[in-house]
Design a protein around this motif. Structure first.
Motif, PDB file in Angstrom:
ATOM      1  N   LEU A  25     -65.143  61.548 -95.104  1.00  0.00           N
ATOM      2  CA  LEU A  25     -64.306  61.398 -93.798  1.00  0.00           C
ATOM      3  C   LEU A  25     -63.031  61.785 -93.775  1.00  0.00           C
ATOM      4  N   PHE A  26     -62.648  61.166 -94.258  1.00  0.00           N
ATOM      5  CA  PHE A  26     -61.118  61.300 -94.933  1.00  0.00           C
ATOM      6  C   PHE A  26     -60.519  61.622 -95.598  1.00  0.00           C
ATOM      7  N   GLY A  27     -61.084  62.384 -96.390  1.00  0.00           N
ATOM      8  CA  GLY A  27     -60.872  63.446 -97.508  1.00  0.00           C
ATOM      9  C   GLY A  27     -61.095  64.464 -97.100  1.00  0.00           C
ATOM     10  N   THR A  28     -61.821  64.523 -96.284  1.00  0.00           N
ATOM     11  CA  THR A  28     -61.941  66.288 -95.753  1.00  0.00           C
ATOM     12  C   THR A  28     -60.901  66.390 -94.262  1.00  0.00           C
ATOM     13  N   LEU A  29     -60.531  65.583 -93.829  1.00  0.00           N
ATOM     14  CA  LEU A  29     -59.968  65.751 -92.476  1.00  0.00           C
ATOM     15  C   LEU A  29     -58.454  66.040 -92.889  1.00  0.00           C
ATOM     16  N   ILE A  30     -58.205  64.828 -93.513  1.00  0.00           N
ATOM     17  CA  ILE A  30     -56.610  65.015 -94.279  1.00  0.00           C
ATOM     18  C   ILE A  30     -56.382  66.358 -95.378  1.00  0.00           C
ATOM     19  N   GLY A  31     -57.823  66.953 -96.123  1.00  0.00           N
ATOM     20  CA  GLY A  31     -57.679  68.167 -97.190  1.00  0.00           C
ATOM     21  C   GLY A  31     -58.139  69.393 -96.253  1.00  0.00           C
ATOM     22  N   VAL A  32     -58.320  69.222 -95.225  1.00  0.00           N
ATOM     23  CA  VAL A  32     -58.414  70.640 -94.385  1.00  0.00           C
ATOM     24  C   VAL A  32     -57.274  70.840 -93.727  1.00  0.00           C
ATOM     25  N   LEU A  33     -56.149  69.884 -93.574  1.00  0.00           N
ATOM     26  CA  LEU A  33     -55.142  70.278 -93.008  1.00  0.00           C
ATOM     27  C   LEU A  33     -54.288  71.202 -94.221  1.00  0.00           C
ATOM     28  N   PRO A  34     -53.732  72.285 -93.659  1.00  0.00           N
ATOM     29  CA  PRO A  34     -53.501  73.194 -93.959  1.00  0.00           C
ATOM     30  C   PRO A  34     -52.776  72.689 -95.313  1.00  0.00           C
ATOM     31  N   GLY A  35     -52.342  72.985 -96.706  1.00  0.00           N
ATOM     32  CA  GLY A  35     -51.562  73.233 -97.527  1.00  0.00           C
ATOM     33  C   GLY A  35     -51.520  71.159 -97.925  1.00  0.00           C
ATOM     34  N   LEU A  36     -52.305  70.674 -97.436  1.00  0.00           N
ATOM     35  CA  LEU A  36     -53.027  68.807 -98.191  1.00  0.00           C
ATOM     36  C   LEU A  36     -53.913  69.434 -98.679  1.00  0.00           C
ATOM     37  N   GLY A  37     -54.026  69.640-100.859  1.00  0.00           N
ATOM     38  CA  GLY A  37     -54.718  69.423-101.171  1.00  0.00           C
ATOM     39  C   GLY A  37     -55.010  68.499-101.999  1.00  0.00           C
ATOM     40  N   PRO A  38     -56.344  68.386-102.823  1.00  0.00           N
ATOM     41  CA  PRO A  38     -57.126  67.481-103.214  1.00  0.00           C
ATOM     42  C   PRO A  38     -56.052  66.179-104.219  1.00  0.00           C
TER      43      PRO A  38
END
Lengths: 157, 324, 499
Positions: free
Chosen positions: C28-41
């Motif tokens: 969930l955290f990974g998706t929520l942060i990763g989906v912010l444009p500009g924040l990749g894995p």
């Protein structure tokens, strides 16, 4: 596009990109000349870049010549100067100001500059959007993730 | 806050480490420890452990900040340019402190002892000399030297990159024994390891934690450690210095503050860090990671930086490693 | 049977209530942060990693695996929705995924990515469970000459990433290779093309380059034609795949899974190549290659599956040899070491619970992702209905923060600004950026392995052909080059004949 006038061909997308490739290749080659060249066994730092820039220069030249000879390379559309300058300024402000301004002011100024870029958002909209972004980034990145940036930077103390 | 720092002072008194520390109110706000590498490396682990401890003892947050980039240069440079008030510290390694300023020449952005004030060394990460047993018949250091002398330039040795302690260890070995090998640099130790295991490179000096599992499995053979004396993890493994006098090539880490930081502050930190490094739990945890914990005074750490800078400067010049 | 008892042990570990919870929270955290444009894995994991330090090793790893998959999927989401790849592998997804989004098929593209990833994840989990140790040995067959040959093959495949002029694509690859060489040379320690700036001595950061060219460049380009874009995505379209679309993605997903799981094993950059390789294969096999670059669903399905399979099988060299194959894996190894675990040959035998628990949790993480994201797709797509004039300032701010957070270094943000200008110029000159990015990734590896091979061969280049694997790969590369160039030659002939 349809015209075969030599001047139009010279400033077409293809001709200009050929020139750009040649210029970049030239730049890299010039810098690579100062590096050690070495031998095939012990290649120096300059060996590979010099070979690559030579190749890039050749291909750039070929693209240029073909564009000029064929006379059709697609016209370059006008630059969106306002957008370009404001968007890039917004990123630069963030980069140069992050440590000094702190996350809050850096985000606020960046967002204000960026909203101005489209020219379609009124000052009220700009301010609201900036405020929302400041609060959101503060919550997520400082409170939530503990990113090591102060909310208010050293320039204010 | 007051209570906590009082308690911390009391505790240090009880340990008898730093009688002067009641004089300074430091720290009164959060302290940043810069680690000039990304999260998860050896330096990062030590910094985080130390930060947790300092926070408990001194009653203020100690925050680890990983500033990567430039092979560690960016992070160290940032600290050299920070205010010398004790609120920005750096945990740096051998290459940052004793190699880069020499290797990268005059335009390099800092000089270690001019721009930084040593607080204390905290660790040694021993390098160990390993060979791929399918490629090199020797099983002892003297045999290896004889083999290398009989086969000049035949053996390739891998390293974590030009100018790393792993590379300089190999250079020092060649210079001291009068042998010749071909150096093959990689981008970090873990990139080199597959080629060492498969025998594309035949020999390497590298960190114990990385190599030990493969020595245990028999894929690699350890001949000696590069520390001056035998190491705790295997007392049967000789030191290279037993055959090549004066041989020392290890990586280490230590805390430093910007030059000009008040003595009261660095003394206080030094006392706390030394106390922390002597705790049995710290020692146990670090030894599990293959790191030898060290507790040292600012003066001892300064001497180490000085002597190692001299040693590596000689090796770099003799080996013609410096870029033209 | 061993496999079953092992997997049973793994699932028993990963399906315990609290580990399941960690996996879910991670995803969930990974998706929520990763989906912010500009924040990749990479940025996401770098930021979230410290959270896991306080956990037990098994839980920490399981949570990290969740974060990893979540962040990667989040990265694909931004690649599809706003053409902003957060990491190298989603560069490929952006090509056709974004075009699909522009045609109102964002939901379909996102569902394809999720389903393809899940399928690839499932197959690769079994694959790893069955073959991890022998596969690790295969990884060791690849020395510097083999990697060099593989990179050459990858470069040739990357020509197919462009849908326009071949010559320009070639030039862009070379330009990317050159940009990739910026930084301190690891052989001689000379600073190359850094203009004396120490901040550049590790080279340009991929995220800064991608965010500049794709993020900033794309935004300025959209500003040229006000608000035309949001009209294009206003009709969101169905979220579920049609039967026809489902049929179309089966073969690409299978091929992508195969390509990814094999290439992912190679620690020296194999996983990076998998999505590019899959795209090249799909484009070559497609009945209508002209559709690629204009929103071909195969161009999303194949690479996304390959990407996930590669991500998963790149755990093999990490767990069995302790060799991380990409920056994310390096962070994972760091996390393991923090927990007192040194990955290596004895890892499987000494910590079976951890090893099999992790493998099982990979699958659980993938499942989590589908469960979590299929319902979320509707929300992500609706984000696009936010007027662009409000959306893009947020994209800029997040990208800048994302680029900064990888190294906590502001210099990278400045690089992003510079690359933004460059990206806009490239767009103006009609040069497609994808080949440049692949060149940028491959450049250092190509040079490093070439020079390393020459040192190992003591200067005798003929030895490249004496190693069977190298010779084979170079042979395939030569054939591919001909295949890649041929249709172009014939097409040109057609043009000639028409005139």
């Amino acid at each position: 596009m349809n015209g075969k006038s030599p001047l139009k061909a010279l400033v077409s997308q293809d001709a200009l990109s050929g020139l750009m490739f040649m210029a970049v290749a030239g730049g890299f080659a010039l810098l690579a000349k100062e590096l050690s060249l070495g031998t095939a066994l012990r290649m120096g730092a300059g060996y590979f870049p010099l070979a690559l820039s030579g190749l890039l220069g050749l291909i750039g030249f070929a693209i240029f010549v073909r564009a000029v000879l064929s006379g059709c390379g697609g016209a370059v559309t006008p630059f969106a100067w306002r957008g370009l300058i404001l968007v890039v300024a917004s990123v630069l402000v963030f980069g140069f100001g992050l440590n000094g301004l702190g996350l809050g002011p850096a985000v606020a100024i960046s967002a204000l500059l960026a909203t101005m870029a489209s020219g379609q958002v009124g000052w009220r909209g700009s301010l609201v959007l900036s405020a929302v972004l400041v609060v959101f980034t503060w919550l997520v990145f400082i409170l939530g993730l503990g990113l090591p940036i102060p909310l208010i930077g050293t320039w204010f103390s | 806050m007051k209570l906590a720092s009082l308690a911390a002072a009391g505790l240090s008194f009880a340990l008898g480490t730093a009688p002067v520390l009641a004089d300074t109110a430091y720290p009164t706000k959060a302290v940043t420890i810069v680690v000039p590498f990304s999260a998860g490396g050896t330096a990062d682990i030590i910094a985080r452990m130390a930060a947790e401890n300092l926070q408990k003892k001194l009653g203020q947050p100690f925050v680890v900040e990983n500033i990567g980039g430039g092979g560690g240069v960016s992070g160290v440079e940032k600290v050299t340019k920070s205010a010398p008030d004790g609120y920005t510290l750096v945990l740096a390694s051998t290459s940052n402190l004793a190699v880069h300023p020499t290797l990268y020449g005059e335009k390099f952005p800092y000089q270690t002892l001019r721009d930084l004030k040593p607080i204390g060394q905290v660790s040694v990460v021993p390098n160990v000399l390993v060979i791929n047993p399918d490629k090199i018949p020797a099983r002892t250091v003297p045999d290896l030297i004889a083999y290398l002398k009989a086969n000049p330039d035949k053996v390739s040795f891998g390293s974590a990159g030009t100018g790393t302690t792993q590379h300089l260890a190999g250079e020092l070995f060649m210079q001291k024994t009068g042998t010749q090998m071909v150096h093959i640099p990689y981008k970090g130790s873990s990139a080199m390891l597959p080629d060492l295991l498969s025998g594309n490179v035949e020999l390497a000096f590298d960190n114990v934690p990385l190599l030990l599992p493969h020595v245990k499995s028999g894929k690699l053979v350890a001949l000696a450690v590069a520390t001056p004396e035998r190491e705790k993890f295997d007392k049967n493994l000789p030191a290279v210095a037993e055959f090549v006098p004066g041989f020392e090539a290890t990586a280490w880490h230590g805390f430093l503050a910007p030059a000009g930081t008040p003595d009261a502050v660095t003394d206080k930190l030094s006392a706390e860090i030394q106390a922390f490094m002597q705790q049995p739990e710290t020692i146990k945890k670090l030894e599990e990671l293959g790191i030898t914990p060290v507790s040292s005074t600012p003066a001892q750490f300064t001497d180490l930086i000085k002597s190692m800078t001299v040693q590596w400067k000689e090796v770099i010049e003799k080996g013609n490693i410096k870029p033209q | 049977m061993d496999l079953f008892s092992n997997l049973a042990l793994g699932f028993a570990t990963s399906l315990s209530v609290h580990n399941l919870a960690y996996c879910f929270v991670g995803a969930l955290f990974g998706t929520l942060i990763g989906v912010l444009p500009g924040l990749g894995p990479v940025a996401t994991i770098a930021m979230l990693l410290p959270i896991t330090f306080g956990l037990e090793p098994v839980s920490a790893l399981i949570m990290l695996a969740g974060i990893y998959y979540g962040a990667q999927y989040g990265g694909s989401t931004t690649a599809i929705l706003i053409n902003l790849p957060g990491e190298s592998t989603s560069v490929v997804t952006a090509i056709d995924g974004y075009q699909m989004a522009r045609k109102g098929k964002a939901g379909t593209a996102l569902a394809t990515a999720a389903l393809g990833s899940f399928f690839a994840g499932t197959i690769t989990t079994v694959f790893i469970a069955l073959f991890a140790p022998p596969l690790a040995r295969l990884a060791l067959e690849f020395g510097p000459p083999e990697y060099f040959a593989l990179m050459v093959l990858g470069l040739i495949a990357s020509i197919t990433l462009a849908s326009g002029s071949l010559m320009k694509a070639l030039a862009m690859i070379l330009l990317g290779l050159l940009l990739g060489l910026i930084g301190r040379d690891i052989y001689t320690t000379e600073a190359r093309f850094t203009f004396g700036l120490e901040n550049l001595s590790d080279g340009l950061q991929f995220v800064a380059l991608a965010m500049g060219i794709y993020g900033v460049g794309e935004i300025v380009r959209n500003l040229e034609t006000p608000e035309q874009r949001s009209v294009a995505v206003a009709k969101v379209g169905g979220l579920i795949l049609t039967r026809e679309e489902f049929r179309r993605i089966i073969a690409p997903v299978l091929r992508g899974t195969g390509i990814g799981s094999i290439l992912g094993i190679l620690p020296g950059g194999g996983a990076l190549l998998s999505s590019f390789a899959s795209y090249a294969v799909e484009k070559k096999l497609a009945r209508d290659p002209g559709e690629f670059g204009k929103g071909a669903i195969e161009g999303v399905a194949g690479p996304e599956s390959a990407n996930n399979a590669g991500a998963q099988s790149s755990f093999i060299p990490m767990l069995t040899l302790g060799i991380p194959s990409n920056p994310v894996m390096a962070l994972m190894v760091g996390a393991l070491i923090i927990h007192g675990i040194t990955p290596g040959p004895a890892f499987v035998a000494e910590k079976p619970q951890l090893f099999w628990g992790l493998i099982a949790s990979m699958w659980v993480g993938n499942l989590m992702l589908v469960v979590l994201n299929l319902p979320l797709i509707g929300i992500w797509v609706r984000l696009l209905t936010v007027p662009y004039r409000y959306l893009f300032p947020a994209i800029i701010v997040f990208s800048a923060i994302g680029v900064f957070s990888v190294n906590n270094n502001v210099a990278d943000v400045l690089v992003m600004a510079g690359m933004g200008v460059f990206g806009y110029v490239l767009y103006k000159l009609n040069c497609e950026p994808a080949p440049l990015l692949l060149g940028f990734i491959l450049g250092p590896m190509l040079e490093e392995n070439l020079r390393r091979s020459m040192l190992l061969f003591r200067g005798d280049a003929l030895q490249f052909f004496e190693r069977p694997l190298t010779a084979t790969l170079l042979g395939i590369a030569a054939v591919s080059l001909i295949v890649v160039l041929l249709p172009n030659v014939s097409r040109k002939r057609e043009v000639v004949f028409k005139e």
